[in-house]
Write an enzyme that holds these catalytic residues in place. Structure first.
Site, mmCIF file in Angstrom:
data_model
loop_
_atom_site.group_PDB
_atom_site.id
_atom_site.type_symbol
_atom_site.label_atom_id
_atom_site.label_comp_id
_atom_site.label_asym_id
_atom_site.label_seq_id
_atom_site.Cartn_x
_atom_site.Cartn_y
_atom_site.Cartn_z
ATOM 1 N N ASP A 1 16.353 37.181 66.368
ATOM 2 C CA ASP A 1 15.331 37.978 65.707
ATOM 3 C C ASP A 1 15.502 37.804 64.203
ATOM 4 O OD1 ASP A 1 13.626 39.821 64.641
ATOM 5 O OD2 ASP A 1 14.514 41.564 65.629
ATOM 6 N N GLU B 1 30.396 19.162 42.383
ATOM 7 C CA GLU B 1 31.596 19.721 41.760
ATOM 8 C C GLU B 1 31.399 21.228 41.674
ATOM 9 O OE1 GLU B 1 32.311 17.854 37.967
ATOM 10 O OE2 GLU B 1 31.617 15.912 38.703
ATOM 11 N N GLU C 1 32.757 25.016 40.986
ATOM 12 C CA GLU C 1 33.754 25.837 40.312
ATOM 13 C C GLU C 1 33.672 27.265 40.842
ATOM 14 O OE1 GLU C 1 33.487 23.434 36.052
ATOM 15 O OE2 GLU C 1 32.080 25.060 36.506
ATOM 16 N N GLU D 1 40.602 25.245 36.287
ATOM 17 C CA GLU D 1 39.552 25.007 35.300
ATOM 18 C C GLU D 1 39.906 25.701 33.975
ATOM 19 O OE1 GLU D 1 36.832 23.735 34.188
ATOM 20 O OE2 GLU D 1 36.564 22.247 35.751
ATOM 21 N N GLU E 1 38.518 24.446 40.452
ATOM 22 C CA GLU E 1 37.542 23.471 40.932
ATOM 23 C C GLU E 1 38.187 22.613 42.012
ATOM 24 O OE1 GLU E 1 35.379 19.454 39.268
ATOM 25 O OE2 GLU E 1 35.223 21.243 38.013
ATOM 26 N N HIS F 1 27.864 21.016 39.454
ATOM 27 C CA HIS F 1 27.337 19.741 38.989
ATOM 28 C C HIS F 1 27.033 18.850 40.192
ATOM 29 C CE1 HIS F 1 29.977 20.476 35.179
ATOM 30 N NE2 HIS F 1 28.947 21.307 35.259
ATOM 31 N N ARG G 1 28.987 15.826 27.267
ATOM 32 C CA ARG G 1 28.716 16.735 28.377
ATOM 33 C C ARG G 1 27.777 17.889 28.023
ATOM 34 N NH1 ARG G 1 32.883 16.120 32.424
ATOM 35 N NH2 ARG G 1 34.316 14.464 31.808
ATOM 36 N N GLU H 1 24.867 12.601 36.661
ATOM 37 C CA GLU H 1 25.433 13.934 36.836
ATOM 38 C C GLU H 1 24.456 14.976 36.286
ATOM 39 O OE1 GLU H 1 29.514 16.442 35.848
ATOM 40 O OE2 GLU H 1 28.881 14.838 34.490
ATOM 41 N N ARG I 1 23.814 18.624 35.428
ATOM 42 C CA ARG I 1 24.847 19.589 35.071
ATOM 43 C C ARG I 1 24.402 21.054 35.037
ATOM 44 N NH1 ARG I 1 29.472 17.977 33.067
ATOM 45 N NH2 ARG I 1 29.616 19.750 31.621
#
Length: 441
Positions: free
Chosen positions: A52, A129, A131, A186, A193, A242, A313, A330, A332
């Site tokens: 349900d 990735e 975290e 991290e 991570e 990421h 980055r 990547e 981010r």
């Protein structure tokens, strides 16, 4: 690993499995399940388990639905309770008449993957990735935001108080078939991570949900609480998800091109440009919470601007150094609060749109964009991501592209729920407001 119905029935008997969790998600990526006993396994693998769904987010008015288990998702959890082993099957959700339920997020990703195959691509591979924070619990077992951890980036014990918990998480994941590539502390105290090997998009989305479940389960066994909240603590880095993306055709990574100066292909640039073009429209999916936008601020290693870079980055998309078959983009900005099926679906769809239209991403930025003045960004044609969920919601609501991609059902339910969430937030008086204004006004 590939399984048949007969394989699963046999394994359940041979391995003394007593319970099977038939897992699925709501539109916000919250993991749900219907638990069955081993006696029901033949019904389960023959798509005869119903539930349900009327009280589940995004399933409103769907009183009865069927679980269609993905047989290849079968796994035995690496712990043995007193009453017998527990296994799981991840399921697609269907209507009783055998048609796919339009509100099933896994079905959205399946549709976009079919679109990719129709364009001639074999696979969309994702290496996430994720975290997360490990927090202390209080005397009642409730989560706090306290940590006795003094460690920083790549530190180890005794500074890293979560080292033993992280190690047990890795072992549990490996027992479930994950290939763990790295695990480390991290930047922030209590932040960790764990990276696992890329896979095709559907399996990666499944793995993200499994990963979060295992992390939380093992943390609880250690008297801790694992949180994937994007920004649980003021003044420190938030937690992202990421997405390292690559597209394959005829067994080759089409993002690689040794003849190009940067070693990446035209298709990679087109794909990148598509993600950048639709980044703001899909931000409510990749960053779905009010809290998500407390992470996307300058100075905390999260992107603020819609741009790309071959090295630094700070932009939205980075091109990591690996080339050849390891070439990837990547992405981010996404965080772990996102529904992984929807986040991966919109990322792929945006990239495919870029390839189809041969969009170009403009010149890559070599500068740290946190240090660029607004005028400098405007001159370079760099736009910004939404500053808060209200802005993301308004952009999303106006997007015919997102409505077509997600379908009316999910789109409308998502808008309805996120509008209510923003209204609730607007009415809430925070401690920051009390501290700042109570004694001054």
């Amino acid at each position: 690993m590939s399984y048949t119905k007969e394989d699963i029935i046999r394994i359940v008997k041979e391995e003394d499995i007593e319970f099977i969790r038939m897992q699925f998600v709501d539109i916000f990526g919250q993991l749900k399940n219907v638990a069955i006993t081993a006696s029901q396994i033949e019904k389960a693998v023959n798509n005869q388990i119903t539930f349900d769904g009327s009280s589940i987010e995004g399933y409103t008015r769907i009183n009865e639905s069927d679980h269609y288990p993905d047989l290849n998702s079968f796994a035995i959890f690496p712990w043995r309770p007193a009453q017998g082993k527990v296994a799981r099957l991840i399921c697609d959700v269907y209507n009783p008449d055998g048609t796919p339920f339009v509100g099933d997020p896994r079905g959205v990703l399946r549709r976009v993957l079919q679109r990719s195959r129709d364009m001639g691509f074999d696979a969309f591979n994702i290496g996430p990735e994720l975290e997360f924070f490990l927090f202390e619990t209080d005397d009642q077992g409730h989560a706090t935001t306290l940590t006795r951890d003094e460690a920083g980036y790549f530190d180890l014990g005794p500074l890293d108080h979560g080292e033993s918990t992280r190690r047990e998480i890795c072992l549990a994941l490996e027992a479930l078939g994950f290939e763990i590539e790295a695990s480390h502390h991290e930047c922030a105290a209590g932040q960790h991570e764990i990276d696992f090997k890329y896979d095709n998009a559907l399996r990666t989305a499944d793995n993200i949900l499994t990963f979060k479940f295992i992390v939380k389960y093992i943390a609880k066994r250690h008297g801790l609480y694992a949180s994937f909240m994007p920004k649980p603590i003021t003044g420190v880095d938030g937690s992202g998800m990421h997405l390292n993306m690559s597209l394959w055709k005829n067994g080759k990574n089409i993002f690689a091109d040794s003849k190009n100066e940067l070693g990446i292909s035209d298709e990679a640039f087109y794909f990148m440009a598509g993600v950048m073009e639709h980044a703001n429209e899909m931000c409510l999916i990749t960053n779905p919470l009010v809290n998500s936008y407390k992470r996307i601020v300058p100075g905390y290693e999260a992107p603020v601007d819609v741009s790309w870079s071959p090295s630094n980055r700070s932009p939205l998309i980075r091109v990591p150094a690996a080339r050849g078959s390891g070439t990837r983009l990547e992405f981010r900005s996404p965080d772990s609060a996102a529904n992984p099926y929807l986040a991966l679906a919109v990322s792929l769809a945006a990239g495919l749109d870029g390839i189809k239209r041969k969009l170009t991403p403009g010149k890559g930025s070599m500068k740290n964009q946190y240090e660029m003045a607004e005028g400098e960004k405007q001159e370079a044609g760099i736009n910004t991501l939404p500053r808060d969920m209200k802005e993301a919601l308004e952009i999303f609501k106006q997007s015919t592209y997102m409505k077509e991609l997600l379908g009316d059902h999910i789109f409308n339910k998502y808008v309805e729920a996120k509008s209510a969430e923003w209204e609730s937030y607007q009415q809430f008086v925070s401690q920051w407001e009390v501290d700042r204004y109570l004694y001054k006004i």
